[in-house]
Design an enzyme around this catalytic site. Structure first.
Site, mmCIF file in Angstrom:
data_model
loop_
_atom_site.group_PDB
_atom_site.id
_atom_site.type_symbol
_atom_site.label_atom_id
_atom_site.label_comp_id
_atom_site.label_asym_id
_atom_site.label_seq_id
_atom_site.Cartn_x
_atom_site.Cartn_y
_atom_site.Cartn_z
ATOM 1 N N ASP B 93 0.857 -1.170 0.000
ATOM 2 C CA ASP B 93 0.000 0.000 0.000
ATOM 3 C C ASP B 93 0.903 1.233 0.000
ATOM 4 O O ASP B 93 2.113 1.125 0.226
ATOM 5 C CB ASP B 93 -0.912 -0.056 1.232
ATOM 6 C CG ASP B 93 -2.107 0.866 1.076
ATOM 7 O OD1 ASP B 93 -2.238 1.499 0.006
ATOM 8 O OD2 ASP B 93 -2.902 0.946 2.025
ATOM 9 N N ASP B 128 -3.870 7.168 -4.055
ATOM 10 C CA ASP B 128 -5.238 7.568 -4.391
ATOM 11 C C ASP B 128 -5.877 8.268 -3.200
ATOM 12 O O ASP B 128 -5.317 8.276 -2.103
ATOM 13 C CB ASP B 128 -6.072 6.349 -4.796
ATOM 14 C CG ASP B 128 -6.191 5.350 -3.678
ATOM 15 O OD1 ASP B 128 -5.163 5.047 -3.035
ATOM 16 O OD2 ASP B 128 -7.309 4.861 -3.420
ATOM 17 N N ALA B 196 -12.053 2.568 0.239
ATOM 18 C CA ALA B 196 -12.820 3.361 1.209
ATOM 19 C C ALA B 196 -14.182 2.759 1.537
ATOM 20 O O ALA B 196 -15.152 3.478 1.766
ATOM 21 C CB ALA B 196 -12.967 4.802 0.712
ATOM 22 N N CYS B 279 -15.692 -23.188 17.672
ATOM 23 C CA CYS B 279 -14.830 -23.303 16.494
ATOM 24 C C CYS B 279 -14.076 -24.624 16.561
ATOM 25 O O CYS B 279 -13.858 -25.166 17.647
ATOM 26 C CB CYS B 279 -13.845 -22.130 16.490
ATOM 27 S SG CYS B 279 -12.556 -22.246 15.245
ATOM 28 N N CYS B 281 -10.926 -25.045 15.085
ATOM 29 C CA CYS B 281 -9.530 -24.845 14.674
ATOM 30 C C CYS B 281 -8.552 -25.435 15.694
ATOM 31 O O CYS B 281 -8.933 -25.762 16.806
ATOM 32 C CB CYS B 281 -9.250 -23.365 14.411
ATOM 33 S SG CYS B 281 -8.756 -22.414 15.850
ATOM 34 N N CYS B 284 -8.792 -23.761 19.060
ATOM 35 C CA CYS B 284 -10.034 -23.953 19.817
ATOM 36 C C CYS B 284 -10.277 -25.422 20.169
ATOM 37 O O CYS B 284 -11.015 -25.719 21.107
ATOM 38 C CB CYS B 284 -11.206 -23.388 19.025
ATOM 39 S SG CYS B 284 -10.999 -21.619 18.718
HETATM 40 ZN ZN ZN Z 1 -10.746 -21.440 16.481
#
Ligand code: ZN
Ligand code: MG
Ligand code: MG
Ligand code: ZN
Lengths: 492, 492
Positions: B93, B128, B196, B279, B281, B284
């Site tokens: 950026d 920009d 934006a 969750c 994952c 978790c």
């Molecule tokens: Zn998780």
């Protein structure tokens, strides 16, 4: 009061409870998922279920153990916990399934319950008759008498500290399910499996499954722990929990894995069809579909079973968190979009709004309006019922606007789908609701029904409804005596 | 044709594509998520993002690097890839955000693009002007001219193999967004960030976000890779992908973790409010909320960031799998139930049905009717448009029943929400749809509109509609010339 089960938190008809299992010396938090252990085929070892997946309870089949030479002796000798290497609660099934499948089994309820006691089961089961859906009323009633006899036979056994299941049958006849539940609840038995719903689940008849559970729940006290027998697909945990189911059992995690089928909270995928693994679990975070396909059968089956377990236990945590947050119906809303049959199940749930009443539940979370089904949630009906008891007099403005008006004696707010309410209630659940900007006709129609309730309860007041360009379908429901003003189209 | 971007699979306006990034020598599969790397604060090391999360591309800020003494020299000396230890594509950026925040920055587009080239960025960005939502048309137009000048300045730099972003601005004025997109597309630049929109996302204005993206997409060729700049919350990946976004960037994973916030596909939770980790994952599956709360700040932040990354990349896999399966809108249906503002976003998406047309996409999966919104899906509109071109003559029975009838010249099937079709089309998508048993009025009304289209296109035929007890709201839409028969109530 059932002494082994205590409710901790509730939302809709769902609850977090504690099932005390004295023989195992453990307390199982519900809703709980019981992995099914086939005593002859080990997909994921019970010790791993306990350590890695935090399984607190599992279920195995005492009939198979009793019929299998080596297992029978080992179970009697070592006890189930040592044989399976699992320290949590162990539930045993009785052979009912085999009875239904093969027409007869070589054991009575007394014999199998005594055997379950002798091998150290924590929750035993009598030989009930799992009457399938759609049978005649006569068959369902006849078989219900046999199930009731099995319950009586089990009650007569000296089981010590072992808890005993009291299965609720009755096929797809709601009144028989309710009667069976009432009779089961009247026994001294402890846990209440709703039986023979697997054929409904297998053919995606979730609406009828909900009707069956609702009927059973009507016959059981609120303190009865309810096991939805054979329910192991995580896509329906939230729906079934919202109807008041406390225990699920999963053979699916292993059976599906054997067929290369992959469970998700939105349905079932075949590994062959997957280009990506749509899941966050430890298996899916570290493998691509091609990796799994390349493994040998046993390894692939184990990895898929682990994924299936992760998604099942993860969904159970999501359900429990939703009950704690008071947003279980919001989770059901999301799950209803997994398959049209799940939408049917949710729509069926909403027809049992009278059974979904929450006791003065203080909710942290706001009511979320998430679909036209949300207009039929119990909170909306309850608000309408409350309007019968809210007196108001004189000239009354009901408005979707924020401001007041000196031209009226009272100015009430109107919020679809709830309808009108005095501003003092604005901070009270469910009127703190989050609703979409793009309002639908179903929400407006529900609000119009609220207006009608208020108008009918206050025949001497004069009402004006200032609405934000409601659909004709909603406006037609408003009584003729109400003066209508369209805030969007009218200039004031 | 944009030579760096190729489409592989499409569903709705969503697509799986390949973005070739020549300078990095890699091909990035889109939709892709670019973790944002703050060059001063490392939450999860880029090498771990690459190895453990399979991140193919990341984004960092060249303005911060250029303004920070030690970093500037290292970046120029070693190059970005070595400095960050990341072998995938690196997007940079330009400082536009800092310009918007502080009113001025000490660098021109030419200077920053040259700097990006010199430090080895793979995709650079001009300076920009990120015009916020809700500003006057005059301000938006004035700032758009500056953004266009920045694009022209970037085009004039000799960037070698580096690709260059051409941001699309225009605030919440759709015609300006479309014009800006058309002008950006006319440059030689390569990737098209819709800029934006963060203020819209932060205030849950997802409907307006969709309108902004739809406007930008109208100005861009279908071969333009589109980056929804600042979009890092997994709850809206499916919605944004369905509107045609190809790239997302997530600073959220780290920023939210710093505040003990936990991302899910249905919204954001605070760790303090969690009794369970909802969750699957690796974090978790192995921790309880209390474990996380007990860690020190840095450790907790890292674990929450890892969870946030897992759920973000997992959702991206889900989105990609849905595009491959042709069921992206079904995923959007589920995600729309995360928050009322997401429902607004989905409803906004459906108003752009003309932009959601799929090219003859052969779908493995069936169309799932999952809510009253499904009645407004592009497939329904497309079927209605097709009815204009289906000629039929004589006495025609349109029926929800399965059987034929010798009393008619033609018997067509009727399936809500689609309406009528000749039986030969029954096996053709979308008429293979799975629909709920509990049909709603919205589906019947859509089917009634289909009947009307067919009747209007065939003024000489005589139609009978045999329906399954449709609501009055649907029947009133059917032309008076049609004979009505209720299959449920009528005895035949
Ligand atoms: Zn998780
Ligand atoms: Mg709630
Ligand atoms: Mg599809
Ligand atoms: Zn997984």
């Amino acid at each position: 009061m059932r002494e082994h089960f205590e409710l901790r938190h509730t939302d809709v008809a769902g609850r977090i409870g504690e099932l005390t299992v004295p023989r195992a010396g453990v307390t199982v938090e519900t809703p709980a998922l019981m992995p099914v252990i086939n005593p002859n085929i080990e997909t994921v070892a019970p010790a791993r279920l306990e350590e890695e997946f935090d399984a607190q309870v599992l279920i195995t089949n005492s009939y198979i153990i009793r019929s299998t030479e080596g297992l029978r002796e080992r179970a009697l000798d070592e006890g189930l916990h040592e044989m399976l290497d699992f320290s949590g609660a162990i539930v045993t099934d009785s052979g009912s399934f085999q009875l239904a499948e093969y027409g007869e089994i070589d054991v009575t309820t007394r014999e199998i319950v005594e055997f379950q006691r002798d091998i150290g089961s924590d929750i035993g089961t009598p030989v009930d008759i799992p009457t399938p859906p759609d049978v005649s009323r006569e068959q369902a009633e006849r078989e219900l008498r046999e199930t009731e006899q099995a319950l009586a036979d089990a009650e007569a056994v000296d089981v010590g500290e072992m808890l005993v299941n009291a299965p609720v049958q009755g096929s797809t006849h709601p009144d028989l399910r309710e009667e069976a539940a009432r009779n089961a609840y009247a026994t001294d038995l402890d846990v209440f499996p709703v039986g023979a719903v697997v054929p409904l689940m297998n053919s995606y008849r979730y609406a009828e499954m909900i009707d069956v559970v609702a009927a059973a729940k009507r016959g059981l006290g609120v303190d009865a722990p309810v096991h939805l027998f054979g329910a192991g697909h995580p896509m329906m945990f939230a729906l079934a929990a919202a109807m008041g189911c406390d225990l699920f059992d999963s053979a699916a995690y292993a059976l599906y894995a054997r067929d290369d089928r992959y469970l998700t909270v939105r349905g079932t995928e075949h590994l062959a069809d997957l280009d990506y693994l749509p899941c966050e679990c430890p298996v899916c975070a570290t493998h691509a579909p091609a990796d799994l396909r390349a493994r040998d059968d046993a390894e692939r089956e184990r990895l898929l079973a682990e994924h299936n377990l992760h998604v099942s236990f993860g969904e159970l945590r999501r359900v429990k968190q939703a009950i704690r947050g008071g947003n279980l119906l919001e989770l059901v809303e999301a799950r209803a979009r997994g398959h049209p049959a799940m939408l049917d199940g949710y729509r069926a749930l909403l027809t049992h709004a009278d059974q979904l009443e929450r006791e003065d539940h203080v909710s942290k979370d706001a009511f979320f309006y998430l679909s036209t089904e949300s207009a039929r949630r119990p909170e909306v009906r309850r608000h309408h019922a409350r309007l019968d008891r809210l007196p108001v007099t004189g000239e009354v403005l009901l408005t979707e606007g924020k401001g007041g008006s000196e031209a009226y004696d009272h100015v009430w707010r109107v919020l679809p789908p709830f309808g009108p309410f005095p501003r003092e209630l604005s901070d009270v659940y469910p009127l703190t609701a989050e609703t979409p900007e793009r309002v639908d006709s179903a929400a407006q129609e529900a609000a119009a029904r609220g207006v009608t309730r208020l108008v009918e309860g206050n025949p001497d007041a004069a009402f004006t409804l200032a609405h934000d360009d409601w659909d004709a379908a909603a406006l037609v429901l408003v009584p003729d005596s109400v003066t209508l003003r369209n805030r969007v189209v009218d200039t004031e």
